[in-house]
Design a protein around this motif. Structure first.
Motif, PDB file in Angstrom:
ATOM      1  N   GLN A  31      -6.707  -1.348  -1.472  1.00  0.00           N
ATOM      2  CA  GLN A  31      -6.195  -2.715  -1.568  1.00  0.00           C
ATOM      3  C   GLN A  31      -5.161  -2.848  -2.682  1.00  0.00           C
ATOM      4  O   GLN A  31      -4.158  -3.542  -2.546  1.00  0.00           O
ATOM      5  N   GLN A  32      -5.385  -2.149  -3.778  1.00  0.00           N
ATOM      6  CA  GLN A  32      -4.443  -2.194  -4.897  1.00  0.00           C
ATOM      7  C   GLN A  32      -3.148  -1.467  -4.585  1.00  0.00           C
ATOM      8  O   GLN A  32      -2.118  -1.744  -5.212  1.00  0.00           O
ATOM      9  N   SER A  33      -3.178  -0.536  -3.649  1.00  0.00           N
ATOM     10  CA  SER A  33      -1.971   0.220  -3.291  1.00  0.00           C
ATOM     11  C   SER A  33      -1.062  -0.553  -2.345  1.00  0.00           C
ATOM     12  O   SER A  33       0.098  -0.170  -2.158  1.00  0.00           O
ATOM     13  N   PHE A  34      -1.582  -1.623  -1.747  1.00  0.00           N
ATOM     14  CA  PHE A  34      -0.759  -2.408  -0.833  1.00  0.00           C
ATOM     15  C   PHE A  34       0.305  -3.189  -1.615  1.00  0.00           C
ATOM     16  O   PHE A  34       0.063  -3.633  -2.751  1.00  0.00           O
ATOM     17  N   PRO A  35       1.470  -3.396  -1.016  1.00  0.00           N
ATOM     18  CA  PRO A  35       2.491  -4.223  -1.682  1.00  0.00           C
ATOM     19  C   PRO A  35       2.025  -5.664  -1.789  1.00  0.00           C
ATOM     20  O   PRO A  35       1.288  -6.172  -0.934  1.00  0.00           O
ATOM     21  N   THR A  36       2.438  -6.328  -2.835  1.00  0.00           N
ATOM     22  CA  THR A  36       1.987  -7.707  -3.074  1.00  0.00           C
ATOM     23  C   THR A  36       2.675  -8.709  -2.185  1.00  0.00           C
ATOM     24  O   THR A  36       2.136  -9.781  -1.915  1.00  0.00           O
TER      25      THR A  36
END
Length: 255
Positions: free
Chosen positions: A249-254
């Motif tokens: 989830q943290q690796s996804f673009p914001t």
């Protein structure tokens, strides 16, 4: 019994009371009602040793079952994160604007899966499961429509990846429902009760009796509560942390 083993803290308190009563019943009640003679001491020691050995074997076997189920839940969490991450890359093969829509759905899906691992509330879990099923339907509809519109090997690859995403969620849910049978818990608690009863029956001296009434029940209660904690995905302290899903989830673009 089912609700009791789902909450290790309550199980520990119940076992402390139950096993202490068993030890006291043997040390006070049985010794007065049926005094153990010196001639019967050897036979008593054989039966006592067999009972404690059986209890130890059951505890060890059940602990192994609980640990294997805990490892299975951890492995499925990793597989689920890998399946979602791979599919997040594969949907780019669908082209825009469908790829952007599926990616947004996958980001929402990951958040739901993280909530599934973290929640302890039964009502919240039902809501999460309902939203998960709805999102799975939307994800599948998007890749299905793309495959129908363009039935190519690339579309088949994306469909296969989405199938893996949905399957791993099912495997995870099955692993979380796979618990130690209640019959095994009933047998262990019954043998623990009679083991403490026999320990109390054979104890000699007031000092030994006082130690017995606390040490053995606490030891057995802690052992069984540890097993229940490992085997309880939501009610215990030892839980599967969705670290792979959180990292994904943290690796996804914001944006």
């Amino acid at each position: 019994m089912t609700q009791l083993v789902h909450h290790p803290a309550y199980l520990f308190i119940t076992l402390i009371v139950l096993l202490s009563v068993a030890a006291a019943l043997g040390a006070i009640g049985l010794q007065r009602a049926i005094p153990l003679s010196d001639e019967a001491r050897d036979n008593y020691n054989v039966v006592q040793g067999a009972t404690l050995t059986l209890l130890a074997l059951l505890i060890g076997f059940t602990l192994s079952m609980a640990v294997s189920r805990y490892d299975q839940r951890k492995n499925y969490e990793e597989e689920e994160a890998n399946a979602i991450g791979t599919q997040y890359l594969r949907v780019e093969l669908l082209g825009e604007p469908r790829a952007a829509k599926v990616k947004a759905l996958l980001r929402d899906y990951v958040l739901l899966r993280i909530d599934y691992y973290k929640t302890r509330d039964a009502r919240e879990l039902e809501i999460i499961n309902g939203k998960t099923a709805d999102l799975q339907g939307q994800l599948w509809a998007n890749v299905r429509d793309a495959a129908i519109a363009q039935p190519t090997p690339i579309a088949a690859l994306v469909v296969g990846g989405m199938n893996d995403v949905i399957n791993t969620q099912g495997y995870t849910q099955a692993a979380w429902l796979n618990r130690i049978p209640v019959s095994a818990w009933t047998l262990m608690i019954a043998i623990a009760f009679f083991s403490n009863l026999m320990q109390g029956y054979g104890v000699r001296g007031e000092s030994g009796r006082r130690v017995l009434l606390f040490v053995l029940p606490i030891t057995v209660s802690l052992s069984l509560s540890l097993i229940a904690d490992i085997d309880s995905p939501r009610g215990g302290l030892i839980r599967v942390v969705p670290q792979n899903l959180i990292s994904l989830q943290q690796s996804f673009p914001t944006n």
